[in-house]
Design a protein around this motif. Structure first.
Motif, PDB file in Angstrom:
ATOM      1  N   LEU A 143      -6.477  15.068  -6.131  1.00  0.00           N
ATOM      2  CA  LEU A 143      -6.358  13.761  -6.764  1.00  0.00           C
ATOM      3  C   LEU A 143      -4.918  13.493  -7.176  1.00  0.00           C
ATOM      4  CD1 LEU A 143      -7.606  11.170  -7.825  1.00  0.00           C
ATOM      5  CD2 LEU A 143      -8.156  12.376  -9.969  1.00  0.00           C
ATOM      6  N   LEU A 144      -4.264  14.482  -7.775  1.00  0.00           N
ATOM      7  CA  LEU A 144      -2.871  14.321  -8.172  1.00  0.00           C
ATOM      8  C   LEU A 144      -1.973  14.144  -6.946  1.00  0.00           C
ATOM      9  CD1 LEU A 144      -0.681  14.291 -10.325  1.00  0.00           C
ATOM     10  CD2 LEU A 144      -0.632  16.806 -10.230  1.00  0.00           C
ATOM     11  N   ILE A 145      -2.260  14.885  -5.884  1.00  0.00           N
ATOM     12  CA  ILE A 145      -1.476  14.749  -4.652  1.00  0.00           C
ATOM     13  C   ILE A 145      -1.623  13.339  -4.092  1.00  0.00           C
ATOM     14  CG2 ILE A 145      -1.333  15.497  -2.245  1.00  0.00           C
ATOM     15  CD1 ILE A 145      -2.025  18.324  -3.218  1.00  0.00           C
ATOM     16  N   ALA A 146      -2.844  12.782  -4.150  1.00  0.00           N
ATOM     17  CA  ALA A 146      -3.069  11.422  -3.655  1.00  0.00           C
ATOM     18  C   ALA A 146      -2.271  10.405  -4.469  1.00  0.00           C
ATOM     19  CB  ALA A 146      -4.556  11.090  -3.694  1.00  0.00           C
ATOM     20  N   VAL A 147      -2.258  10.568  -5.794  1.00  0.00           N
ATOM     21  CA  VAL A 147      -1.519   9.647  -6.660  1.00  0.00           C
ATOM     22  C   VAL A 147      -0.016   9.756  -6.385  1.00  0.00           C
ATOM     23  CG1 VAL A 147      -0.909   9.112  -9.051  1.00  0.00           C
ATOM     24  CG2 VAL A 147      -3.282   9.629  -8.451  1.00  0.00           C
ATOM     25  N   LEU A 148       0.480  10.982  -6.312  1.00  0.00           N
ATOM     26  CA  LEU A 148       1.905  11.180  -6.042  1.00  0.00           C
ATOM     27  C   LEU A 148       2.282  10.663  -4.656  1.00  0.00           C
ATOM     28  CD1 LEU A 148       2.445  14.744  -7.562  1.00  0.00           C
ATOM     29  CD2 LEU A 148       3.358  12.584  -8.443  1.00  0.00           C
ATOM     30  N   SER A 149       1.379  10.832  -3.686  1.00  0.00           N
ATOM     31  CA  SER A 149       1.658  10.321  -2.338  1.00  0.00           C
ATOM     32  C   SER A 149       1.804   8.805  -2.355  1.00  0.00           C
ATOM     33  CB  SER A 149       0.540  10.734  -1.371  1.00  0.00           C
ATOM     34  OG  SER A 149       0.483  12.135  -1.216  1.00  0.00           O
ATOM     35  N   ALA A 150       0.951   8.141  -3.121  1.00  0.00           N
ATOM     36  CA  ALA A 150       1.049   6.685  -3.228  1.00  0.00           C
ATOM     37  C   ALA A 150       2.368   6.280  -3.878  1.00  0.00           C
ATOM     38  CB  ALA A 150      -0.129   6.140  -4.025  1.00  0.00           C
ATOM     39  N   LEU A 151       2.785   7.000  -4.921  1.00  0.00           N
ATOM     40  CA  LEU A 151       4.053   6.693  -5.591  1.00  0.00           C
ATOM     41  C   LEU A 151       5.247   6.972  -4.682  1.00  0.00           C
ATOM     42  CD1 LEU A 151       3.332   8.097  -9.188  1.00  0.00           C
ATOM     43  CD2 LEU A 151       3.383   5.701  -8.447  1.00  0.00           C
ATOM     44  N   VAL A 152       5.175   8.069  -3.930  1.00  0.00           N
ATOM     45  CA  VAL A 152       6.238   8.349  -2.969  1.00  0.00           C
ATOM     46  C   VAL A 152       6.303   7.236  -1.927  1.00  0.00           C
ATOM     47  CG1 VAL A 152       6.971   9.896  -1.105  1.00  0.00           C
ATOM     48  CG2 VAL A 152       6.225  10.848  -3.281  1.00  0.00           C
ATOM     49  N   GLY A 153       5.129   6.739  -1.517  1.00  0.00           N
ATOM     50  CA  GLY A 153       5.117   5.622  -0.585  1.00  0.00           C
ATOM     51  C   GLY A 153       5.849   4.413  -1.127  1.00  0.00           C
ATOM     52  N   VAL A 154       5.690   4.141  -2.435  1.00  0.00           N
ATOM     53  CA  VAL A 154       6.376   3.002  -3.061  1.00  0.00           C
ATOM     54  C   VAL A 154       7.891   3.165  -2.957  1.00  0.00           C
ATOM     55  CG1 VAL A 154       6.805   1.778  -5.228  1.00  0.00           C
ATOM     56  CG2 VAL A 154       4.478   2.477  -4.636  1.00  0.00           C
ATOM     57  N   VAL A 155       8.401   4.292  -3.416  1.00  0.00           N
ATOM     58  CA  VAL A 155       9.860   4.457  -3.475  1.00  0.00           C
ATOM     59  C   VAL A 155      10.468   4.778  -2.112  1.00  0.00           C
ATOM     60  CG1 VAL A 155       9.974   5.018  -5.924  1.00  0.00           C
ATOM     61  CG2 VAL A 155       9.525   6.842  -4.285  1.00  0.00           C
ATOM     62  N   HIS A 156       9.676   5.371  -1.195  1.00  0.00           N
ATOM     63  CA  HIS A 156      10.179   5.588   0.161  1.00  0.00           C
ATOM     64  C   HIS A 156      10.451   4.271   0.868  1.00  0.00           C
ATOM     65  CE1 HIS A 156       9.308   9.906   1.870  1.00  0.00           C
ATOM     66  NE2 HIS A 156      10.431   9.823   1.190  1.00  0.00           N
ATOM     67  N   SER A 157       9.633   3.264   0.592  1.00  0.00           N
ATOM     68  CA  SER A 157       9.744   1.992   1.310  1.00  0.00           C
ATOM     69  C   SER A 157      10.719   1.023   0.657  1.00  0.00           C
ATOM     70  CB  SER A 157       8.366   1.327   1.403  1.00  0.00           C
ATOM     71  OG  SER A 157       7.485   2.135   2.151  1.00  0.00           O
ATOM     72  N   MET A 158      11.043   1.218  -0.602  1.00  0.00           N
ATOM     73  CA  MET A 158      11.935   0.289  -1.295  1.00  0.00           C
ATOM     74  C   MET A 158      13.305   0.134  -0.643  1.00  0.00           C
ATOM     75  SD  MET A 158      11.166   0.973  -5.352  1.00  0.00           S
ATOM     76  CE  MET A 158      12.713   0.177  -5.823  1.00  0.00           C
ATOM     77  N   PRO A 159      13.926   1.200  -0.100  1.00  0.00           N
ATOM     78  CA  PRO A 159      15.284   1.021   0.436  1.00  0.00           C
ATOM     79  C   PRO A 159      15.361   0.206   1.725  1.00  0.00           C
ATOM     80  CG  PRO A 159      14.864   3.331  -0.127  1.00  0.00           C
ATOM     81  CD  PRO A 159      13.557   2.622  -0.166  1.00  0.00           C
ATOM     82  N   SER A 160      14.283   0.117   2.494  1.00  0.00           N
ATOM     83  CA  SER A 160      14.368  -0.498   3.830  1.00  0.00           C
ATOM     84  C   SER A 160      14.924  -1.920   3.805  1.00  0.00           C
ATOM     85  CB  SER A 160      13.000  -0.463   4.512  1.00  0.00           C
ATOM     86  OG  SER A 160      12.577   0.857   4.732  1.00  0.00           O
ATOM     87  N   PRO A 161      14.383  -2.846   2.976  1.00  0.00           N
ATOM     88  CA  PRO A 161      14.961  -4.196   2.959  1.00  0.00           C
ATOM     89  C   PRO A 161      16.411  -4.206   2.501  1.00  0.00           C
ATOM     90  CG  PRO A 161      12.795  -4.166   1.900  1.00  0.00           C
ATOM     91  CD  PRO A 161      13.202  -2.746   2.104  1.00  0.00           C
ATOM     92  N   ALA A 162      16.759  -3.348   1.543  1.00  0.00           N
ATOM     93  CA  ALA A 162      18.130  -3.321   1.035  1.00  0.00           C
ATOM     94  C   ALA A 162      19.103  -2.793   2.081  1.00  0.00           C
ATOM     95  CB  ALA A 162      18.200  -2.466  -0.234  1.00  0.00           C
ATOM     96  N   PHE A 163      18.700  -1.761   2.834  1.00  0.00           N
ATOM     97  CA  PHE A 163      19.546  -1.246   3.901  1.00  0.00           C
ATOM     98  C   PHE A 163      19.869  -2.347   4.907  1.00  0.00           C
ATOM     99  CE2 PHE A 163      18.519   3.424   3.228  1.00  0.00           C
ATOM    100  CZ  PHE A 163      19.844   3.822   3.120  1.00  0.00           C
TER     101      PHE A 163
ATOM    102  N   GLY B  73       3.483   2.256   0.080  1.00  0.00           N
ATOM    103  CA  GLY B  73       4.612   1.675   0.791  1.00  0.00           C
ATOM    104  C   GLY B  73       4.531   0.172   0.908  1.00  0.00           C
ATOM    105  N   ALA B  74       3.313  -0.351   1.030  1.00  0.00           N
ATOM    106  CA  ALA B  74       3.144  -1.803   1.109  1.00  0.00           C
ATOM    107  C   ALA B  74       3.638  -2.479  -0.165  1.00  0.00           C
ATOM    108  CB  ALA B  74       1.676  -2.145   1.355  1.00  0.00           C
ATOM    109  N   VAL B  75       3.381  -1.863  -1.305  1.00  0.00           N
ATOM    110  CA  VAL B  75       3.882  -2.385  -2.571  1.00  0.00           C
ATOM    111  C   VAL B  75       5.398  -2.199  -2.661  1.00  0.00           C
ATOM    112  CG1 VAL B  75       3.791  -2.153  -5.089  1.00  0.00           C
ATOM    113  CG2 VAL B  75       1.691  -1.945  -3.739  1.00  0.00           C
ATOM    114  N   GLY B  76       5.863  -1.027  -2.266  1.00  0.00           N
ATOM    115  CA  GLY B  76       7.273  -0.700  -2.409  1.00  0.00           C
ATOM    116  C   GLY B  76       8.192  -1.559  -1.578  1.00  0.00           C
ATOM    117  N   VAL B  77       7.761  -1.917  -0.371  1.00  0.00           N
ATOM    118  CA  VAL B  77       8.650  -2.688   0.485  1.00  0.00           C
ATOM    119  C   VAL B  77       8.824  -4.109  -0.050  1.00  0.00           C
ATOM    120  CG1 VAL B  77       6.946  -3.594   2.124  1.00  0.00           C
ATOM    121  CG2 VAL B  77       9.229  -3.004   2.925  1.00  0.00           C
ATOM    122  N   LEU B  78       7.765  -4.681  -0.631  1.00  0.00           N
ATOM    123  CA  LEU B  78       7.896  -6.001  -1.250  1.00  0.00           C
ATOM    124  C   LEU B  78       8.725  -5.930  -2.518  1.00  0.00           C
ATOM    125  CD1 LEU B  78       4.270  -7.374  -0.780  1.00  0.00           C
ATOM    126  CD2 LEU B  78       6.303  -7.993   0.526  1.00  0.00           C
ATOM    127  N   LEU B  79       8.482  -4.902  -3.328  1.00  0.00           N
ATOM    128  CA  LEU B  79       9.275  -4.717  -4.538  1.00  0.00           C
ATOM    129  C   LEU B  79      10.745  -4.510  -4.195  1.00  0.00           C
ATOM    130  CD1 LEU B  79       9.442  -4.261  -7.607  1.00  0.00           C
ATOM    131  CD2 LEU B  79       8.900  -1.841  -7.182  1.00  0.00           C
TER     132      LEU B  79
END
Length: 442
Positions: free
Chosen positions: A106-126, A65-71
């Motif tokens: 391990l796969l769940i951890a990777v997917l969780s990190a990716l979900v964190g990226v895209v979950h956080s991306m909309p906040s600044p745009a909203f 999410g930290a990456v996603g919100v900046l992106l």
């Protein structure tokens, strides 16, 4: 009846139609966005992970999410608000389906990190879209309604999630994906692009509403070197760490006390219900109060609420503590959003939002990663540490509030008078250079 109409007009009147479609998208998304609330329980109960490992995986979600919100902030300012919102929601829906079908940690951890990226991306745009379309004098009510929709959706989500988690974790993730897809469809159907491309100006001449520093420094660097803004962000980070206890550490504490997932869902739903019933009355309660005082009071209430969990061993105590910290979060929402919006230069609006919203994924990483270890080794004393941290932040708001509010007032005066406004660490239009150089008092 006239008084009721007047109250409704003061609370929700004179807002553009596009705002209400965004509001509906937030509501739909949050009503179905419950899978990650139960990620720690899913990992420990369905996948056999330890508490520390579960905390680390949930922390990976926060790190993403930290990456996603900046992106998301950069894309919303360059690519557009609508395109960023659509992309983030569509990708999130796909990743939630993949997470539902995954079995290896391990796969769940990777997917969780990716979900964190895209979950956080909309906040600044909203938020940038709301600021784009809503006049300054109506933004406070818009932000209050945004917070209300978020928590109305959370109340619905918590009630549904408690039942779904006991029946099927697979259904939990798939329903979440469906709600995310529905939000994308609402945005695609009814939300236009709100980003207005600025006219080109001669080199070296700042645009009206831009900052002296943003004229010299591009992109995120302006926000990341804005001392008054960063002080405000740091205090918000502490508030976010407290808030994240409800979705990361509290479920583990309640399970240790022998309570079922449905009990956790009831505690979260109570907070959402209180906000749904009371949030629309908050603006009248705090409008005449200094924002620094309101934020100090709200953070102090949250500290007391979470600190009370040190003696919690049954559902009634959890419910009572939830009332206290929920009142704190209700008071904090409008001034937090308003100060954040007022400090952002127009051409960097989404990027400032992204730095502000970075506090939440950062807290999503810190709260479970350190909190899981703290709960495991400190037990109930963990909540005393959390409460003490909140009280320190409350004092910080009392010290920082006056200078920060003087700066916001100066920025607004500069913009209204047609002069270039300033960033928090740039020159002041008029109002005292000491405000610009004292980060401790911001």
């Amino acid at each position: 009846m006239r008084a009721l109409r007047r109250w409704w007009h003061d609370t929700a009147g004179d807002l553009p139609a596009t705002f209400w479609y965004l509001w509906a998208g937030i509501l739909i998304n949050r009503a179905g966005a419950f899978a990650m609330l139960f990620l720690s329980l899913y990992l420990t109960e369905a996948r056999g992970a330890s508490e520390a490992l579960a905390g680390a995986v949930v922390g990976a979600y926060g790190a993403g999410g930290a990456v996603g919100v900046l992106l998301g902030g950069v894309l919303a300012d360059r690519w557009g608000r609508r395109a960023t919102l659509l992309t983030a929601h569509l990708v999130t829906a796909g990743l939630m389906v993949a997470l539902a079908l995954s079995r290896h940690l391990l796969l769940i951890a990777v997917l969780s990190a990716l979900v964190g990226v895209v979950h956080s991306m909309p906040s600044p745009a909203f938020v940038a879209s709301i600021v784009d379309m809503v006049p300054e004098q109506r933004r406070s009510r818009a932000f209050n309604l945004q917070f209300w929709a978020f928590n109305l959706g959370m109340a619905v989500a918590s009630l549904l999630a408690g039942v779904l988690a006991e029946a099927s974790y697979l259904a939990l993730f798939l329903v979440d994906a469906g709600a995310t897809l529905a939000t994308a469809l609402v945005i695609a159907w009814k939300v236009p692009e709100t980003l207005r491309r600025p006219a080109r100006t001669p080199r070296g001449v700042p645009r009206i509403g831009s900052t002296a520093r943003s004229a010299r420094r591009p992109g995120l660097l302006t926000a990341l070197t804005d001392r008054i803004f960063l002080t405000f962000v740091g205090l918000t980070f502490v508030l976010a760490v407290l808030t994240m206890q409800t979705s990361t550490i509290m479920p583990l504490a309640m399970r240790a006390d022998g309570l079922e997932p449905s009990a956790y869902g009831l505690v979260v739903a109570l907070g959402g219900a209180l906000i749904v019933l009371g949030q629309l009355f908050v603006p009248r309660l705090i409008d005449r109060r200094r924002k620094g005082f309101v934020l100090a009071t709200s953070t102090g209430l949250m500290a007391v609420g979470f600190g009370a969990l040190a003696v919690a061993d049954e559902l009634a105590v959890y419910l009572g503590a939830a009332v206290i910290w929920t009142v704190g979060s209700m008071l904090a929402a409008p001034p937090n959003a308003q100060i954040n919006a007022d400090l952002a230069p127009p051409e960097l609006r989404a990027r400032y939002q992204s730095v502000f919203y970075l506090t939440f994924p950062a807290a999503s990483f810190v709260a479970p990663t350190l909190g899981g270890v703290s709960l495991q080794y400190l037990g109930s004393a963990h909540w005393l540490v959390v409460g003490g941290l909140g009280l320190l932040a409350a004092v910080g708001h009392l010290l920082a509030g006056p200078a920060r509010e003087r700066r916001v007032a100066a920025l607004l005066r500069g913009t209204r008078n047609g002069r270039p406004a300033t960033s928090a660490s740039g020159p002041m239009p008029a109002g005292g250079p000491e405000v610009a150089t004292d980060p401790v008092r911001t």
